[in-house]
Enzyme design. Sequence first.
Site, PDB file in Angstrom:
ATOM      1  N   GLU A  49      36.120 -38.609  34.367  1.00  0.00           N
ATOM      2  CA  GLU A  49      36.317 -37.316  33.717  1.00  0.00           C
ATOM      3  C   GLU A  49      35.889 -36.223  34.697  1.00  0.00           C
ATOM      4  O   GLU A  49      34.770 -36.255  35.217  1.00  0.00           O
ATOM      5  CB  GLU A  49      35.468 -37.272  32.445  1.00  0.00           C
ATOM      6  CG  GLU A  49      35.661 -36.092  31.562  1.00  0.00           C
ATOM      7  CD  GLU A  49      34.784 -36.218  30.316  1.00  0.00           C
ATOM      8  OE1 GLU A  49      33.951 -35.317  30.112  1.00  0.00           O
ATOM      9  OE2 GLU A  49      34.909 -37.209  29.573  1.00  0.00           O
ATOM     10  N   ASP A  60      28.686 -26.778  26.458  1.00  0.00           N
ATOM     11  CA  ASP A  60      27.856 -27.482  27.429  1.00  0.00           C
ATOM     12  C   ASP A  60      26.441 -26.940  27.469  1.00  0.00           C
ATOM     13  O   ASP A  60      26.197 -25.752  27.266  1.00  0.00           O
ATOM     14  CB  ASP A  60      28.484 -27.387  28.824  1.00  0.00           C
ATOM     15  CG  ASP A  60      29.802 -28.121  28.904  1.00  0.00           C
ATOM     16  OD1 ASP A  60      29.818 -29.304  28.532  1.00  0.00           O
ATOM     17  OD2 ASP A  60      30.812 -27.517  29.312  1.00  0.00           O
TER      18      ASP A  60
END
Length: 270
Positions: A49, A60
């Site tokens: 990824e 995040d």
Amino acid sequence: MSRIQTRFAALKKEGRGALIPYLQACDPDYDTSLELLRAMPAAGADLIEIGVPFSDPSADGPTIQAAALRGLKAGATLGRVLEMVRAFRETDNETPIVLMGYLNPIDSYGPAEFCFDAAQAGVDGIIVVDMPTEEADLLDAHAREADLDIISLVAPTTSNSRLFHVLREASGFVYYVSITGITGTNSASAADLEKALPRIREATSLPVAIGFGISTPEQARTASRIGDAAVVASALIKTMASTLENGQATERTVPAVLKQLEGLAAAVRA
């Protein structure tokens, strides 16, 4: 079959789940991240990824936010990320690559152009963190035309009715966000995962990758056995960041991350 389908089918025959490490493109610079990307399959990555640096990565935590800022400072753009994938494909045409990012850069690039260019570069799937199912029409047709999988995200808070709605058009695999909140914070227990997965299995036959809160070899092993894959992101970024000097790569940077990845892979394959 796509590279993603082929890889999961092969791992199913082996009787084990996948390990999916994460790296942020151009963190701390293009050459280092490409070197790391190229070395990950030999270190045990089954799929990879790649995070697309964005200035406002709302899903995040601080670790990946800092990585995104380093990537942007090093000149990361969506086009530069695709250039990295093209370079990777010069030596590896088997390992599936999934891009993870936010809608704004794709919208600015042009959804149709992005899907075409991503597929041509060798991208297999995309995860758009902030794109709700109701807005998926922006990419769906273009992605299907380019044979790109749009990986759907589901969470512990996703209702049953919503789950079927979200996964109705899903492809590639399902990304189960195992905790509520941002990346790199808490972790889900094995009991939580065992309770959550049957509900997802009822809604789709796609493989289920478990991410967010997976950091140790033991957690990766558990996630890959309860689900079909374990995604490890913040833990690898933390290791890389710990080797930097004034934000720059050192001779320890790539070896340190690969050593950690090898440990995770050994646990998943045990």
